[in-house]
Scaffold this motif. Structure first.
Motif, PDB file in Angstrom:
ATOM      1  N   TYR A   1     -10.341   1.704 -10.287  1.00 55.78           N
ATOM      2  CA  TYR A   1     -11.572   0.693 -10.708  1.00 55.78           C
ATOM      3  C   TYR A   1     -11.538  -0.576 -11.331  1.00 55.78           C
ATOM      4  O   TYR A   1     -12.331  -0.647 -12.172  1.00 55.78           O
ATOM      5  CB  TYR A   1     -12.649   1.525 -10.990  1.00 55.78           C
TER       6      TYR A   1
ATOM      7  N   ASP B   1     -11.935  -3.914 -11.320  1.00 56.43           N
ATOM      8  CA  ASP B   1     -12.402  -5.182 -10.607  1.00 56.43           C
ATOM      9  C   ASP B   1     -11.657  -6.281 -10.820  1.00 56.43           C
ATOM     10  O   ASP B   1     -11.581  -7.388  -9.873  1.00 56.43           O
ATOM     11  CB  ASP B   1     -13.913  -5.147 -10.799  1.00 56.43           C
TER      12      ASP B   1
ATOM     13  N   MET C   1      -8.471  -6.608  -8.902  1.00 54.07           N
ATOM     14  CA  MET C   1      -8.662  -6.890  -7.406  1.00 54.07           C
ATOM     15  C   MET C   1      -9.147  -8.218  -7.159  1.00 54.07           C
ATOM     16  O   MET C   1      -8.505  -8.908  -6.264  1.00 54.07           O
ATOM     17  CB  MET C   1      -9.974  -5.787  -7.113  1.00 54.07           C
TER      18      MET C   1
ATOM     19  N   ALA D   1      -3.305  -4.706  -5.750  1.00 52.04           N
ATOM     20  CA  ALA D   1      -4.820  -4.546  -5.384  1.00 52.04           C
ATOM     21  C   ALA D   1      -5.079  -2.935  -5.364  1.00 52.04           C
ATOM     22  O   ALA D   1      -6.196  -2.410  -5.653  1.00 52.04           O
ATOM     23  CB  ALA D   1      -4.877  -5.144  -4.376  1.00 52.04           C
ATOM     24  N   ILE D   2      -4.397  -2.154  -4.511  1.00 45.44           N
ATOM     25  CA  ILE D   2      -4.665  -0.744  -4.461  1.00 45.44           C
ATOM     26  C   ILE D   2      -4.486   0.322  -5.687  1.00 45.44           C
ATOM     27  O   ILE D   2      -5.554   0.563  -5.892  1.00 45.44           O
ATOM     28  CB  ILE D   2      -3.308  -0.338  -3.415  1.00 45.44           C
ATOM     29  N   ARG D   3      -3.289  -0.078  -6.249  1.00 48.36           N
ATOM     30  CA  ARG D   3      -2.951   0.672  -7.487  1.00 48.36           C
ATOM     31  C   ARG D   3      -4.104   0.487  -8.655  1.00 48.36           C
ATOM     32  O   ARG D   3      -4.653   1.302  -9.030  1.00 48.36           O
ATOM     33  CB  ARG D   3      -1.739   0.567  -8.137  1.00 48.36           C
ATOM     34  N   TYR D   4      -4.276  -0.698  -9.088  1.00 47.75           N
ATOM     35  CA  TYR D   4      -5.013  -0.919  -9.996  1.00 47.75           C
ATOM     36  C   TYR D   4      -6.618  -1.346  -9.533  1.00 47.75           C
ATOM     37  O   TYR D   4      -7.731  -0.630 -10.183  1.00 47.75           O
ATOM     38  CB  TYR D   4      -4.777  -2.126 -10.932  1.00 47.75           C
ATOM     39  N   GLY D   5      -6.718  -2.193  -8.655  1.00 48.67           N
ATOM     40  CA  GLY D   5      -7.995  -2.526  -7.976  1.00 48.67           C
ATOM     41  C   GLY D   5      -8.806  -1.242  -7.433  1.00 48.67           C
ATOM     42  O   GLY D   5     -10.185  -1.484  -7.735  1.00 48.67           O
ATOM     43  N   TYR D   6      -8.159  -0.606  -6.706  1.00 48.51           N
ATOM     44  CA  TYR D   6      -8.866   0.209  -6.027  1.00 48.51           C
ATOM     45  C   TYR D   6      -8.847   1.608  -6.626  1.00 48.51           C
ATOM     46  O   TYR D   6      -9.732   2.200  -7.089  1.00 48.51           O
ATOM     47  CB  TYR D   6      -8.247   0.519  -4.536  1.00 48.51           C
ATOM     48  N   LEU D   7      -7.554   2.206  -7.000  1.00 55.28           N
ATOM     49  CA  LEU D   7      -7.478   3.446  -7.333  1.00 55.28           C
ATOM     50  C   LEU D   7      -8.144   3.683  -8.797  1.00 55.28           C
ATOM     51  O   LEU D   7      -8.672   4.694  -9.416  1.00 55.28           O
ATOM     52  CB  LEU D   7      -6.166   3.879  -7.410  1.00 55.28           C
TER      53      LEU D   7
ATOM     54  N   ALA E   1       0.649  -1.379   0.034  1.00 56.19           N
ATOM     55  CA  ALA E   1       0.037   0.176   0.079  1.00 56.19           C
ATOM     56  C   ALA E   1       1.004   1.164  -0.188  1.00 56.19           C
ATOM     57  O   ALA E   1       0.530   2.167  -0.389  1.00 56.19           O
ATOM     58  CB  ALA E   1      -0.913  -0.018   1.123  1.00 56.19           C
TER      59      ALA E   1
END
Ligand code: ADP
Ligand code: MG
Lengths: 285, 222
Positions: free
Chosen positions: B184, B186, B189, B176-182, B166
């Motif tokens: 979007y 999915d 993620m 997960a943070i950079r692509y999945g969360y920031l 993170a």
């Protein structure tokens, strides 16, 4: 060979202090099998553990071949211990090592040459009758076999003194007999001096030359096995004798055809055995 | 689902495994001596030094009471000093190792304490030195439980790497943070989470197998 003088040991615990050994003195001749018998809690284990300083005595002297063990420390104590074998009630084998490797352990510690170790292990495996179990792990052995490994391990460094703490108490009567026979043979052949503690009369009768009776931290009686058992002076000895007579009567009962009937019949009233057991229990705490 | 997914996942897994492997190794190098010292210096053990025992215990507790994310921030200067940067997988290894070493030390302490004292006494009675008792009795007798404890530690370190991800460590967590969360994504993620689940399952499975293989028990409950 072994002289113990005025040995004392008190355990200090948060619950209070407990005098486990109260001024104990005795002598063991070379090549002798000396037994110490007593009820549970009498202080037998504490006494034998003082002899190789697994337990630190508070005062007194322990001479082994004229040298006071209580004065040793560090490397000299470790060297002395290499010449004192010990056999435990619960074997204390190393589960991660094979039988072979258990027996070689004390020799590895003493840094004997590899070839000498191999030679001795082979010989010891023969002595204790476990040649075919050399590569087995303790988990794969019976209780009697485990104790044979314990014996081989204790003999590996050719000790002058062998300390045996209830070696047969976890074993059945037949296995006990064979282990005692083995210890007796070893004593006869190597002349090793043995101090043995037990709560079983039979053990003393079978292999001890002399016996001391321990009661609440004191040796209350000492002498040749025959002498002590023929003229019991202490309460403990008398109780042991009664218990033995009772046991042999029980054996007779069980072997006779009317045994079961009589055993059930005995329930109706307080039998001789129950009274005796009650007395022993009160006495032994 | 986009076609860069597999590449992202592969790089992320690679970085995570790299971080886990290296920090586990370093954590063992730090934690093993710490755990062993903790055990043998305890009162009544083979090398009793109560002050050392108490000091190490306090030190371990203190380190363990830091939230991991804070520990990383505090140790960033150390990473810069040792690795030259505070970003990337290698830089994250420093706080990961230091953060998990005390945990591992406690696990090792517990494993070694489980070894029956009768075995230690037998070795003492045979004239063994304290270090021989550690090397020839305590560690070999505790091997199976040490492997189980190490498995536990490795899995904890794996989840630590996700936290470290993170704040720029790379690996699956950062994915997960950079692509999945920031961004979007999915698909990223979901794939990251699945990969982590498979990794952890695999580690536990392997740990159990190895522990069972080195153990010489009478009854093998599988
Ligand atoms: N480490 C210890 N701490 C406190 N008390 C002990 C300890 N070891 C033994 N004792 C006590 O010393 C007494 C003698 O114990 P022990 O020598 O084991 O007797 P025995 O072997 O004859 O059954 C017992 O009352 C026991 O509770
Ligand atoms: Mg005892």
């Amino acid at each position: 060979m072994l002289t113990v003088r005025n040995l004392r040991k008190t355990f200090v615990t948060p619950q209070g202090s407990l005098e486990a050994i109260k001024d104990v003195s005795f002598q063991v001749e070379k090549g002798e099998i000396f037994g110490v018998i007593g009820f549970s809690g009498a202080g037998k284990s504490t006494l034998i553990r003082c002899l190789n300083r697994l337990e630190e005595p508070d005062s007194g002297q322990i001479f082994i071949n004229g040298r006071d063990i209580t004065l040793l420390a560090g490397q000299s104590l470790r060297e002395a211990r290499k010449k004192i074998g010990m056999i435990f009630q619960h074997f204390n084998l190393f589960d991660s090592r094979t039988v072979w490797k258990n027996i070689s352990f004390p020799m590895e510690v003493a840094r004997l040459p590899t070839r000498e170790i191999a030679k001795r292990v082979e010989k010891l495996l023969e002595v204790v009758g476990l040649v075919d179990k050399a590569d087995a792990y303790p988990a794969q052995l019976s209780g009697g076999q485990k104790q044979r490994v314990g014996i081989a391990r204790a003999l590996a460094m050719e000790p002058e003194l062998l300390l045996i703490d209830e070696a047969t108490s976890a074993l059945d009567p037949l296995t006990t007999r064979s282990i005692l026979k083995l210890l007796q043979d070893i004593n006869r052949q190597s002349g090793v001096t043995v101090v043995l503690i037990t709560h079983e009369m039979d053990v003393v009768r079978q292999i001890c030359h002399r016996v001391a009776v321990m009661e609440e931290g004191r040796l209350v009686e000492m002498g040749d096995v025959q002498e002590v058992f023929n003229e019991p002076k202490s309460k403990t000895t008398q109780l042991f004798l009664q218990q033995m007579i009772f046991n042999s009567k029980e054996n007779d009962k069980n072997s006779s055809s009317a045994g079961i009937e009589r055993a059930f019949g005995a329930r109706s009233g307080p039998c001789e055995g129950a009274v005796l057991i009650g007395e022993v229990n009160r006495y032994a705490g | 689902m986009q076609d860069d997914l597999w590449l992202l996942l592969l790089t992320g897994t690679e970085e995570t495994l790299y971080m886990v492997a290296l920090s586990t190794l370093l954590a063992i190098l730090l934690g093993l001596p710490l755990g062993v010292t903790l055990v043998v210096t305890a009162p009544g053990h083979v090398l009793p030094v109560p002050t050392v025992h108490k000091f190490l215990g306090a030190l371990i507790n203190a380190t363990r009471s830091f939230p991991f994310i804070i520990l990383i921030v505090i140790l960033l200067p150390l990473s810069r000093l040792l690795v030259g940067t505070t970003l990337g997988a290698t830089a994250a290894v420093i706080p990961l190792a230091i953060g998990s070493a005390p945990f591992l030390a406690r696990i090792i302490e517990n494993c070694l304490k489980e070894v029956e004292l009768g075995k230690v006494e037998a070795a003492i009675a045979m004239g063994a030195q304290p270090m021989e008792i550690v090397a020839k009795v305590l560690i070999p007798e505790a091997t199976a439980s040490l492997i189980r404890g190490l498995t536990l530690a490795i899995i904890t370190i794996t989840s630590f790497t996700a936290t470290a991800g993170a704040i720029g460590a790379g690996g699956l967590g950062s994915l997960a943070i950079r692509y999945g969360y920031l961004r979007y994504r999915d698909d990223v993620m979901l794939a990251t989470i699945l990969t982590l689940i498979i990794l952890v399952q695999g580690m536990q499975w392997l740990g159990n197998r190895v522990a069972l293989a080195v153990e010489h028990r009478r009854y093998r409950f599988k």
